[in-house]
Design a protein around this motif. Sequence first.
Motif, mmCIF file in Angstrom:
data_model
loop_
_atom_site.group_PDB
_atom_site.id
_atom_site.type_symbol
_atom_site.label_atom_id
_atom_site.label_comp_id
_atom_site.label_asym_id
_atom_site.label_seq_id
_atom_site.Cartn_x
_atom_site.Cartn_y
_atom_site.Cartn_z
ATOM 1 N N UNK A 257 0.846 -1.203 0.000
ATOM 2 C CA UNK A 257 0.000 0.000 0.000
ATOM 3 C C UNK A 257 0.880 1.251 0.000
ATOM 4 N N UNK A 258 1.999 1.171 0.728
ATOM 5 C CA UNK A 258 2.897 2.324 0.836
ATOM 6 C C UNK A 258 4.348 1.862 0.717
ATOM 7 N N UNK A 278 1.052 0.984 -4.284
ATOM 8 C CA UNK A 278 -0.097 1.888 -4.411
ATOM 9 C C UNK A 278 0.338 3.345 -4.232
ATOM 10 N N UNK A 279 1.123 3.604 -3.196
ATOM 11 C CA UNK A 279 1.590 4.966 -2.943
ATOM 12 C C UNK A 279 3.102 4.918 -2.721
ATOM 13 N N UNK A 280 3.807 5.869 -3.341
ATOM 14 C CA UNK A 280 5.269 5.906 -3.191
ATOM 15 C C UNK A 280 5.679 7.262 -2.605
#
Lengths: 319, 261
Positions: A257-258, A278-280
């Motif tokens: 997710x991260x 999903x999120x960087x």
Amino acid sequence: MAEVLVLVDHVDGEVKKSTFELLTAARALGEASAVVVGTPGTAGKVKDALASYGAAKVYAAESDDATGYLVTPKVDALATVAEQASPAAVLVSATADGKEVSGRLAIRLGGAVLVDAVGVNADGSVDQSIFGGAFSVKSKAAKGTPVVSVRPGAVEAEQADGAAAEETVALPAVDPAKSAKVTGVEPVVGGDRPELTEASIVVSGGRGVGSAEKFDVVEKLADSLGAAVGASRAAVDSGYYPAQFQVGQTGKTVSPQLYVALGISGAIQHRAGMQTSKTIVAVNKDAEAPIFEIADFGVVGDLFDVAPQLTDEVAKRKG
Amino acid sequence: MTNIVVLVKQVPDTYSERKLNESDHTLDRESADAVIDEINERAVEEALKIKEAGEGEVTVLCVGPDRATDAIRKALSMGADKAVHVSDEALQGSDMVATAKVIAGALGKVDGYDLVIAGNEASDGRGGAIPAMLAEILGVPQLTHARELSLDGTTLKVDRETEDGVTHLEASLPAVVSVTEKINEPRYPSFKGIMAAKKKPVETVTVADLGVDAGELGLSGAYATVLEAAPKPPRAAGERVDDDGDGGTKAAEYLVGQKLI
């Protein structure tokens, strides 16, 4: 409703999270049946956990040989169950073992190998993400039973009630001329951190960390987030962190997710292992670092200032 | 005398942009530089070490189009003795099952193999199962993902390293081994080696020579078929801030906004 076989990954009576993801994916295709391969007594230990993720049946393939030989007992168990149950599909985790099991099972059954799926669709097709996430592919079995390996972490596990009706499967004796004998195991000592490929948050350090000692700045942020720790190839090659934590083309592929990248420039080979996250979030001194091209949030600055501050902020919010 | 066969694959360079053809979703071989897969050089190195420690012959086996000869020559220039190249247009679009069966068939062209050594996973397909599938077809043990290998007579010992940790394995030859990045550092071909490689025998064979079922080969014979393939839209860069002493706080605020903490 046709059965869908799921190979259970377990360690010391604990079912791995990726198995719950497989059971969830299986329920979209048919009735989820868990296949447990282990020493006698294993199925009894894991049955309740499998029931809570919707396993209608639990096939217990137990023998002392089950852990004494590499891969073969798992292939034997799945092939035996598949012959009697004619499943709509067989799902395994896309781990080193799982992929090998899937390939050999497809040879045995005359089935199709669908590798490293990131999604399993109700029509039996699968979604794949290849070339390090640069291409999206949809594929399916044109003939034979689909044998699918599913990337850990790609499917969200959802609980459901399952009857977990137990059935015993007789494992054939293993022919030592055809299988490698396991003479010892040294499991990864992961400590309290989640496994890299299963973690929902990954914090990685790169060449910018500068030394093995200073890697604790990465670990501290990871621990505040309950995250796994990763490392770029540059960091591993420089001896800052062990190779088993390498993320990238030649290491692990993660899609949490991260993903937090600390002091990682973002070479194409590193991006291949993490760009489906999903999120960087990236922290790097160099404003021109390619990692910023794919980061959802970037901080241009010294990671030794930014990461400890972020660690404190996270700790504050967790109270 | 140990007869070793090393499996070699030509792949698109991971440093170049890799694509699939729009028409049939097979690998676009023109778009990227073609190289021997890095892990195969380690497989060749391991074979040469076994040969040098005793007696043996190292045969390179490659399934691929005509231009894969470059990958074969690279392996020969490192010191392998000879090669078998399976090249046939009927193979275009073949899946893993077909590939494993073709390799198994081609092993019949090598006079009495004892040991097959491959890379653990090709950098393009990343299927990571061909060595295991080959062992299944041949009915021999798989000692895969080896980070260390030792051969004593016909007893093979391997330390297998995967995400689960290290597993110690033992089996008797004949067997199939795959190696990881940690197995060794491959040698560079010497000038002498490069010159010698040009004269080493490369036997080119087609599917008809191998006794495999043509109905399982190529795009039309594949068990697994690609329905759609498309490049992913590149990830767009998001917000970026300079650290003015509050970079960590700003990152935390972003994560809160995304409900990630």
